[in-house]
Design a protein around this motif. Sequence first.
Motif, PDB file in Angstrom:
ATOM      1  N   ASP A 141       0.832  -1.208   0.000  1.00 42.88           N
ATOM      2  CA  ASP A 141       0.000   0.000   0.000  1.00 42.88           C
ATOM      3  C   ASP A 141       0.864   1.256   0.000  1.00 42.88           C
ATOM      4  O   ASP A 141       0.548   2.244  -0.670  1.00 42.88           O
ATOM      5  CB  ASP A 141      -0.919   0.011   1.224  1.00 42.88           C
ATOM      6  CG  ASP A 141      -2.223  -0.738   0.990  1.00 42.88           C
ATOM      7  OD1 ASP A 141      -2.472  -1.142  -0.161  1.00 42.88           O
ATOM      8  OD2 ASP A 141      -2.990  -0.923   1.956  1.00 42.88           O
ATOM      9  N   ARG A 142       1.963   1.223   0.763  1.00 43.66           N
ATOM     10  CA  ARG A 142       2.839   2.401   0.817  1.00 43.66           C
ATOM     11  C   ARG A 142       3.479   2.646  -0.538  1.00 43.66           C
ATOM     12  O   ARG A 142       3.610   3.801  -0.980  1.00 43.66           O
ATOM     13  CB  ARG A 142       3.913   2.193   1.888  1.00 43.66           C
ATOM     14  CG  ARG A 142       4.804   3.403   2.131  1.00 43.66           C
ATOM     15  CD  ARG A 142       4.005   4.595   2.678  1.00 43.66           C
ATOM     16  NE  ARG A 142       4.860   5.713   3.022  1.00 43.66           N
ATOM     17  CZ  ARG A 142       5.420   5.888   4.225  1.00 43.66           C
ATOM     18  NH1 ARG A 142       5.196   5.010   5.196  1.00 43.66           N
ATOM     19  NH2 ARG A 142       6.175   6.930   4.462  1.00 43.66           N
ATOM     20  N   ILE A 143       3.901   1.597  -1.206  1.00 41.29           N
ATOM     21  CA  ILE A 143       4.490   1.731  -2.535  1.00 41.29           C
ATOM     22  C   ILE A 143       3.482   2.345  -3.497  1.00 41.29           C
ATOM     23  O   ILE A 143       3.815   3.242  -4.281  1.00 41.29           O
ATOM     24  CB  ILE A 143       4.972   0.356  -3.057  1.00 41.29           C
ATOM     25  CG1 ILE A 143       6.215  -0.094  -2.272  1.00 41.29           C
ATOM     26  CG2 ILE A 143       5.277   0.409  -4.551  1.00 41.29           C
ATOM     27  CD1 ILE A 143       6.630  -1.519  -2.544  1.00 41.29           C
ATOM     28  N   ALA A 144       2.233   1.887  -3.430  1.00 42.89           N
ATOM     29  CA  ALA A 144       1.179   2.402  -4.311  1.00 42.89           C
ATOM     30  C   ALA A 144       0.938   3.888  -4.064  1.00 42.89           C
ATOM     31  O   ALA A 144       0.837   4.680  -5.015  1.00 42.89           O
ATOM     32  CB  ALA A 144      -0.107   1.621  -4.108  1.00 42.89           C
ATOM     33  N   THR A 145       0.855   4.278  -2.797  1.00 45.77           N
ATOM     34  CA  THR A 145       0.577   5.682  -2.496  1.00 45.77           C
ATOM     35  C   THR A 145       1.726   6.580  -2.939  1.00 45.77           C
ATOM     36  O   THR A 145       1.502   7.691  -3.423  1.00 45.77           O
ATOM     37  CB  THR A 145       0.299   5.890  -0.996  1.00 45.77           C
ATOM     38  OG1 THR A 145       1.456   5.515  -0.227  1.00 45.77           O
ATOM     39  CG2 THR A 145      -0.887   5.057  -0.542  1.00 45.77           C
ATOM     40  N   GLU A 146       2.963   6.097  -2.764  1.00 42.43           N
ATOM     41  CA  GLU A 146       4.117   6.886  -3.194  1.00 42.43           C
ATOM     42  C   GLU A 146       4.143   7.050  -4.718  1.00 42.43           C
ATOM     43  O   GLU A 146       4.676   8.039  -5.239  1.00 42.43           O
ATOM     44  CB  GLU A 146       5.413   6.226  -2.721  1.00 42.43           C
ATOM     45  CG  GLU A 146       5.635   6.283  -1.220  1.00 42.43           C
ATOM     46  CD  GLU A 146       5.907   7.685  -0.720  1.00 42.43           C
ATOM     47  OE1 GLU A 146       6.643   8.429  -1.389  1.00 42.43           O
ATOM     48  OE2 GLU A 146       5.365   8.043   0.344  1.00 42.43           O
ATOM     49  N   LYS A 147       3.575   6.095  -5.420  1.00 44.66           N
ATOM     50  CA  LYS A 147       3.492   6.177  -6.879  1.00 44.66           C
ATOM     51  C   LYS A 147       2.300   7.006  -7.328  1.00 44.66           C
ATOM     52  O   LYS A 147       2.125   7.262  -8.519  1.00 44.66           O
ATOM     53  CB  LYS A 147       3.382   4.771  -7.487  1.00 44.66           C
ATOM     54  CG  LYS A 147       4.653   3.955  -7.435  1.00 44.66           C
ATOM     55  CD  LYS A 147       4.416   2.607  -8.110  1.00 44.66           C
ATOM     56  CE  LYS A 147       5.692   1.791  -8.211  1.00 44.66           C
ATOM     57  NZ  LYS A 147       5.446   0.481  -8.884  1.00 44.66           N
TER      58      LYS A 147
END
Length: 220
Positions: A141-147
Amino acid sequence: MKYVTLYFLLFFSFCLSQEVSNEVIAYKDIKAELDTIWGMEQTPIRQRDAARRKHGIDSEQFQKYQKIYKKNHAINEKKVKEILDTYGWPTQETRGERGNWTLCNVLQHSDNTVRIHYLPMMKQAVKDGRLEARFLVRAEDRIATEKGELQLYGGQMKYYPETKSFNVWPVYDPANIDKRRAALGLEPIAPFLKRRFDFDWNLEEQLKRTAEFEQEKNKN
């Protein structure tokens, strides 16, 4: 001759100090090292968050602890990388009860390139029974939000300066989020957010926020 001897001693001392500073963390010492990392990482975070609640995010107190946290995190990230790159994901016996929390928190606080680099290792650790799925989905989820993409499981919050409040980063298909979470053994999103962030999940609100997010993204 005296100067040659002195030069040799200084050179030897320098080499010795370099060797000590570059010493790899021994496998048997991982648990103790992770315990130290935990304290260095979490203590200033707790102090920072307490300062935010009491004085606000723009306060000097908040900035003081944020500075300490960032300094400590740079050291902790280097140590965590060393452990993972040298030994892979440690076993429970080696890392201790709090080891996964420590490793995943440090990775979670790193930038996206670090998280993406270690994501395959985390996935394998889940398959091998060395890591709980909740840590993996948190990273995803963190990777997705950062993208700038929709998150899948709803664990990432964001501070919105315009409202001076936190809200869930928009979620993919909010109506079915609990099905996705249940498939991985996670609790429903509403009690999770209430317990973790004291935040009230409102499906209608989140459906609207997701629709607005997608509409805005499609413009770009």
